[in-house]
Write a protein that holds these residues in place. Structure first.
Motif, PDB file in Angstrom:
ATOM      1  N   MET A  64       0.852  -1.190   0.000  1.00 48.79           N
ATOM      2  CA  MET A  64       0.000   0.000   0.000  1.00 48.79           C
ATOM      3  C   MET A  64       0.890   1.242   0.000  1.00 48.79           C
ATOM      4  O   MET A  64       1.892   1.279   0.715  1.00 48.79           O
ATOM      5  N   ILE A  65       0.511   2.185  -0.834  1.00 53.53           N
ATOM      6  CA  ILE A  65       1.265   3.448  -0.905  1.00 53.53           C
ATOM      7  C   ILE A  65       0.415   4.556  -0.331  1.00 53.53           C
ATOM      8  O   ILE A  65      -0.744   4.746  -0.717  1.00 53.53           O
ATOM      9  N   TYR A  66       0.990   5.293   0.576  1.00 53.10           N
ATOM     10  CA  TYR A  66       0.360   6.482   1.142  1.00 53.10           C
ATOM     11  C   TYR A  66       1.174   7.707   0.745  1.00 53.10           C
ATOM     12  O   TYR A  66       2.344   7.600   0.369  1.00 53.10           O
ATOM     13  N   ARG A  67       0.570   8.878   0.860  1.00 52.96           N
ATOM     14  CA  ARG A  67       1.257  10.098   0.461  1.00 52.96           C
ATOM     15  C   ARG A  67       1.121  11.198   1.481  1.00 52.96           C
ATOM     16  O   ARG A  67       0.065  11.348   2.101  1.00 52.96           O
ATOM     17  N   VAL A  68       2.195  11.960   1.589  1.00 53.24           N
ATOM     18  CA  VAL A  68       2.205  13.189   2.379  1.00 53.24           C
ATOM     19  C   VAL A  68       2.648  14.313   1.458  1.00 53.24           C
ATOM     20  O   VAL A  68       3.690  14.203   0.800  1.00 53.24           O
ATOM     21  N   VAL A  69       1.863  15.371   1.420  1.00 55.31           N
ATOM     22  CA  VAL A  69       2.228  16.532   0.604  1.00 55.31           C
ATOM     23  C   VAL A  69       2.347  17.735   1.527  1.00 55.31           C
ATOM     24  O   VAL A  69       1.431  18.020   2.305  1.00 55.31           O
ATOM     25  N   ILE A  70       3.459  18.404   1.466  1.00 49.83           N
ATOM     26  CA  ILE A  70       3.600  19.644   2.235  1.00 49.83           C
ATOM     27  C   ILE A  70       3.418  20.817   1.292  1.00 49.83           C
ATOM     28  O   ILE A  70       3.716  20.736   0.104  1.00 49.83           O
ATOM     29  N   SER A  71       2.921  21.887   1.824  1.00 45.85           N
ATOM     30  CA  SER A  71       2.599  23.018   0.975  1.00 45.85           C
ATOM     31  C   SER A  71       3.017  24.324   1.638  1.00 45.85           C
ATOM     32  O   SER A  71       2.762  24.541   2.816  1.00 45.85           O
ATOM     33  N   HIS A  72       3.645  25.160   0.872  1.00 49.29           N
ATOM     34  CA  HIS A  72       3.997  26.510   1.327  1.00 49.29           C
ATOM     35  C   HIS A  72       3.506  27.466   0.245  1.00 49.29           C
ATOM     36  O   HIS A  72       4.168  27.689  -0.766  1.00 49.29           O
ATOM     37  N   HIS A  73       2.346  28.016   0.450  1.00 43.88           N
ATOM     38  CA  HIS A  73       1.712  28.889  -0.546  1.00 43.88           C
ATOM     39  C   HIS A  73       1.535  28.173  -1.885  1.00 43.88           C
ATOM     40  O   HIS A  73       1.699  28.782  -2.942  1.00 43.88           O
ATOM     41  N   GLN A  74       1.251  26.901  -1.808  1.00 42.71           N
ATOM     42  CA  GLN A  74       1.151  26.118  -3.042  1.00 42.71           C
ATOM     43  C   GLN A  74      -0.180  25.394  -3.132  1.00 42.71           C
ATOM     44  O   GLN A  74      -0.292  24.341  -3.753  1.00 42.71           O
ATOM     45  N   ALA A  75      -1.176  25.964  -2.518  1.00 39.33           N
ATOM     46  CA  ALA A  75      -2.482  25.304  -2.504  1.00 39.33           C
ATOM     47  C   ALA A  75      -3.031  25.105  -3.905  1.00 39.33           C
ATOM     48  O   ALA A  75      -3.811  24.189  -4.146  1.00 39.33           O
ATOM     49  N   ALA A  76      -2.612  25.927  -4.847  1.00 36.08           N
ATOM     50  CA  ALA A  76      -3.130  25.806  -6.210  1.00 36.08           C
ATOM     51  C   ALA A  76      -2.776  24.463  -6.836  1.00 36.08           C
ATOM     52  O   ALA A  76      -3.464  23.995  -7.737  1.00 36.08           O
ATOM     53  N   TYR A  77      -1.703  23.853  -6.354  1.00 32.35           N
ATOM     54  CA  TYR A  77      -1.289  22.577  -6.943  1.00 32.35           C
ATOM     55  C   TYR A  77      -2.031  21.389  -6.343  1.00 32.35           C
ATOM     56  O   TYR A  77      -2.009  20.292  -6.898  1.00 32.35           O
ATOM     57  N   ILE A  98       4.479   1.773   1.927  1.00 38.64           N
ATOM     58  CA  ILE A  98       5.329   2.822   1.374  1.00 38.64           C
ATOM     59  C   ILE A  98       4.651   4.163   1.584  1.00 38.64           C
ATOM     60  O   ILE A  98       3.436   4.291   1.381  1.00 38.64           O
ATOM     61  N   VAL A  99       5.426   5.137   1.992  1.00 38.75           N
ATOM     62  CA  VAL A  99       4.928   6.507   2.132  1.00 38.75           C
ATOM     63  C   VAL A  99       5.708   7.383   1.151  1.00 38.75           C
ATOM     64  O   VAL A  99       6.941   7.378   1.146  1.00 38.75           O
ATOM     65  N   GLU A 100       4.982   8.094   0.326  1.00 35.83           N
ATOM     66  CA  GLU A 100       5.603   9.062  -0.569  1.00 35.83           C
ATOM     67  C   GLU A 100       5.480  10.453   0.039  1.00 35.83           C
ATOM     68  O   GLU A 100       4.456  10.798   0.624  1.00 35.83           O
ATOM     69  N   PHE A 101       6.522  11.238  -0.141  1.00 39.25           N
ATOM     70  CA  PHE A 101       6.527  12.630   0.284  1.00 39.25           C
ATOM     71  C   PHE A 101       6.693  13.503  -0.957  1.00 39.25           C
ATOM     72  O   PHE A 101       7.569  13.252  -1.796  1.00 39.25           O
ATOM     73  N   TYR A 102       5.856  14.527  -1.026  1.00 37.73           N
ATOM     74  CA  TYR A 102       5.957  15.463  -2.141  1.00 37.73           C
ATOM     75  C   TYR A 102       5.990  16.888  -1.613  1.00 37.73           C
ATOM     76  O   TYR A 102       5.240  17.234  -0.680  1.00 37.73           O
ATOM     77  N   ASP A 103       6.827  17.731  -2.231  1.00 35.84           N
ATOM     78  CA  ASP A 103       6.687  19.168  -2.014  1.00 35.84           C
ATOM     79  C   ASP A 103       5.441  19.642  -2.760  1.00 35.84           C
ATOM     80  O   ASP A 103       5.046  19.037  -3.769  1.00 35.84           O
ATOM     81  N   GLY A 104       4.873  20.714  -2.282  1.00 28.75           N
ATOM     82  CA  GLY A 104       3.568  21.138  -2.765  1.00 28.75           C
ATOM     83  C   GLY A 104       3.479  21.475  -4.231  1.00 28.75           C
ATOM     84  O   GLY A 104       2.389  21.470  -4.805  1.00 28.75           O
ATOM     85  N   ASP A 105       4.603  21.773  -4.870  1.00 29.47           N
ATOM     86  CA  ASP A 105       4.551  22.114  -6.286  1.00 29.47           C
ATOM     87  C   ASP A 105       5.149  21.013  -7.153  1.00 29.47           C
ATOM     88  O   ASP A 105       5.403  21.219  -8.342  1.00 29.47           O
ATOM     89  N   ARG A 106       5.359  19.853  -6.604  1.00 29.27           N
ATOM     90  CA  ARG A 106       5.997  18.745  -7.348  1.00 29.27           C
ATOM     91  C   ARG A 106       4.969  17.689  -7.702  1.00 29.27           C
ATOM     92  O   ARG A 106       5.026  16.542  -7.273  1.00 29.27           O
ATOM     93  N   VAL A 107       4.015  18.082  -8.523  1.00 26.39           N
ATOM     94  CA  VAL A 107       2.977  17.146  -8.948  1.00 26.39           C
ATOM     95  C   VAL A 107       3.603  16.138  -9.906  1.00 26.39           C
ATOM     96  O   VAL A 107       4.305  16.525 -10.837  1.00 26.39           O
ATOM     97  N   PRO A 108       3.389  14.871  -9.702  1.00 29.50           N
ATOM     98  CA  PRO A 108       3.953  13.883 -10.630  1.00 29.50           C
ATOM     99  C   PRO A 108       3.381  14.068 -12.024  1.00 29.50           C
ATOM    100  O   PRO A 108       2.174  14.210 -12.221  1.00 29.50           O
TER     101      PRO A 108
END
Lengths: 228, 430
Positions: free
Chosen positions: A1-14, A78-88
């Motif tokens: 199972m893959i889970y995701r965490v996305v952090i955002s800094h003024h990147q809510a648009a993504y 598995i946990v994936e981490f993404y920065d808020g503007d790094r949409v795959p």
């Protein structure tokens, strides 16, 4: 199972783009908003949000803790981490799971177009050495097994990312050196692509020298080995 | 108590050694100050003269004041061609120090080589100095904050009764400043320069104290040196011989000698960051002299282990009106890449800048960068091409430019971060 965490800094648009891809836990910095009081259901997908004001390390750690409180994480998850503007832009979850299990990886790093690490991989996946002072562990988009996460957290007495890194940079490089120190295998793959460029941002961060000094100080304080 | 003997550690005091850290560290202690003004001296001066209101302190009188007799000694301040004074006092008040009268500024006469030609005033880190001098042209130089104020009137004599004032105050206090009716001359441009040899026009070299404290480049930005002539900002810049200028972490202006012959490589003993200015192109119509040096030589033995160092490279140009920092987008023609360089039998280049780390006279590592920031590994073991940080850059201009008001460091043309780890010098960036 893959889970995701996305952090955002003024990147809510993504984040709408992330929502269309998968369910995730989103962590917001400062004034970002993304229905942060709502738990939204989209089909079978739930989106948990954690309004947090902090730095990248703090936000990623908070996202993982939130995830672990709402999901029954197993060590081989598995946990994936993404920065808020790094949409795959190129993504295959089956590839992620298969590659990590086939090569016994603790972490798999994703790449961007014009990635400064391209010389390390060519067109294919590679095991990379993250034990050097400047190493290829960039946290803009990567996957990590729960087992590896918990291994690092135990070594750090709690956090996955060291919260001492309050400015821009080095918190991921430090995780890279920690993985090498703990013999956690790290892979780098061009098969998962993220939007945006990576590398070279340090040009425009005025306090980068201080951040680098914090980086070296922590390495020494925690007796991490540095490969030259 | 009237004056302190010279430290006398160094005996090779030369004009290009006049700027040293004023924070009492080992380097500063090596300056053979002629006089040191202390809290005790000032307190005794005030008490002995019954002073209660703001006043300028007559340095000559202070140095000659005898508290036992309640009068000044008859022995005068011996005239010397160069005098260095350390203001080592710590107070909560602001003072103006007057150098005239008993300090024999009247000896500052044209063409008399034994007379006072250079006066350097240093302060400890808790002080900020402003300086002004009135020379025969009645031109007032006013400086920004500095830890060292230096005046070299050259052949311009001070008229009788003229005086030089130095205001000293804590950084959070207002200044008692100076006297004259001539409007202070405001420095607006950032210029790397050099003291001319003896006989030049009055020049003031002002050294800003801390490297990131003031955001306004046009007034008092990063550590820098300004060169004036009698009428305003100098349009002449010249390397000292074939040396380059660099400024350490707000503390000292030092010359980097040429390598492999000449002066020693730069010592990083007292700094973790530096700003290195170099300039380009021959502008003979303005006397702008080319400085082709593109290699910063650093003594590798002075690097501490596990310390991150920063070297900011500033490329300067002259835009027809003033010296400016280079914005390559607007002045590409002014950037002249150096010719190829041969090191260790390997010819490479053209390099834009190089960092050469030396250990006991031999290069141990050389890092070079092209303008385009390309990187790679060369055949020579000594030379490694690396990406370096291209910092935001702009013309040194006022107005609406988005980078106006940034410190010089923030608009450096390039930046190298490096550290010595396990004996190896590593340049750092993502």
């Amino acid at each position: 199972m893959i889970y995701r965490v996305v952090i955002s800094h003024h990147q809510a648009a993504y984040l709408e783009s992330f929502r269309k891809l998968f369910s995730f836990v989103a962590v917001f910095d400062e004034m970002d908003t993304f229905d942060c009081v709502a738990v939204r259901k989209f089909g079978l997908q739930d989106i948990e949000t954690v309004p947090v004001s902090g730095n990248r390390s703090v936000n990623r750690n908070a996202g993982y803790l939130k995830l672990s409180s709402v999901a029954p994480l197993a060590l081989d998850d598995i946990v994936e981490f993404y920065d808020g503007d790094r949409v795959p832009t190129l993504y295959d979850p089956v590839y992620v799971e298969q590659t990590m299990r086939e090569h016994n990886l603790g972490a798999l790093l994703y790449m961007c177009p014009n990635d400064t690490r391209q010389s390390l991989t060519g067109n294919d996946f590679k095991i990379v050495d993250t034990g050097t002072l400047i190493n290829p562990f960039y946290a803009c988009g990567f996957a990590m097994t729960v087992a590896a996460i918990e291994h690092v957290r135990a070594f750090n007495n709690g956090p996955l990312f060291r919260p001492e890194f309050t400015g821009w940079g080095c918190e991921d490089q430090y995780l890279g050196i920690t993985c090498a120190h703990l013999n956690i295998r790290v892979g780098l793959t061009p098969k998962i692509q993220l939007s945006g460029a990576v590398g070279g941002d340090s040009d425009f961060h005025a306090h980068y020298r201080e951040t680098l000094q914090e980086y070296i100080n922590l390495i020494r304080a925690n007796h991490l080995a540095i490969k030259i | 108590m009237y004056n302190a003997p010279a430290k006398g550690i160094r005996t090779d005091f030369a004009v290009n050694d006049i700027f040293k850290p004023a924070n009492g560290n080992a380097i500063a202690q090596s300056i053979p100050y002629d006089y040191i003004i202390t809290d005790e001296m000032i307190a005794a001066y005030i008490a002995s003269r019954g002073l209660t209101s703001p006043f300028p302190i007559d340095v000559g009188l202070l140095l000659k004041w005898n508290t036992d007799t309640g009068a000044k000694d008859t022995t005068g301040i011996a005239p010397k061609s160069k005098i260095s004074v350390m203001i080592a006092a710590h107070t909560d008040y602001a003072y103006a120090f007057v150098f005239n009268g008993d300090f024999n500024l009247d000896l500052w006469d044209t063409g008399v080589s034994a007379d006072l030609r250079e006066l350097h005033i240093y302060s400890r880190t808790s002080w900020t100095l402003y300086g002004a001098i009135d020379c025969a042209t009645s031109f007032i130089h006013t400086s920004g904050e500095a830890n060292c104020v230096s005046f070299n009137p050259g052949n311009n004599a001070l008229s009788s009764g003229r005086a030089m004032y130095v205001g000293a105050f804590r950084s959070d206090s207002a200044s008692i400043f100076i006297w004259n009716t001539v409007a202070p001359f405001t420095y607006e441009r950032c210029i790397a320069g050099d003291l001319p040899s003896d006989g030049g026009n009055p020049d003031a070299m002002i050294q800003k104290r801390s490297w990131m404290s003031n955001p306004d480049l046009s007034v008092a930005g990063n550590s820098r040196v300004m060169l004036l002539d009698a009428t305003g900002p100098a349009t002449t810049m010249a390397p000292k011989g074939d040396q380059s200028i660099f400024l350490s972490k707000g503390d000292a202006l030092e010359d980097i000698g040429i390598m492999p012959t000449g002066a020693a490589p730069l010592s990083m003993d007292a700094a973790v960051s530096l700003d290195w200015y170099t300039w380009d192109a021959a502008k003979t119509s303005t006397g702008f002299i080319e400085n082709p040096n593109r290699t910063l030589y650093i003594d590798a033995t002075t690097l501490s282990e596990n310390v991150v160092y920063e070297a900011n490279f500033h490329l300067l140009d002259y835009d027809g009106d003033r010296v400016v920092t280079v914005d390559t987008s607007t002045n590409p023609a002014s950037i002249v890449p150096p010719s190829t360089i041969t090191v260790g039998g390997v010819t490479e280049g053209p390099w834009q800048f190089k960092l050469a780390f030396y250990d006991n006279g031999a290069p141990v590592q050389v890092h070079g960068w092209y303008l385009a920031g390309t990187s790679g590994t060369l055949a020579s073991d000594l030379m490694v091409m690396l990406n370096w940080n291209i910092a935001p850059k702009m013309p040194n201009d006022s107005g609406t430019h988005p980078l106006y008001g940034k410190t010089a460091r923030e608009i450096a043309w390039g930046r190298a971060l490096f550290a010595k780890v396990n004996g190896n010098i590593i340049t750092l960036r993502y």
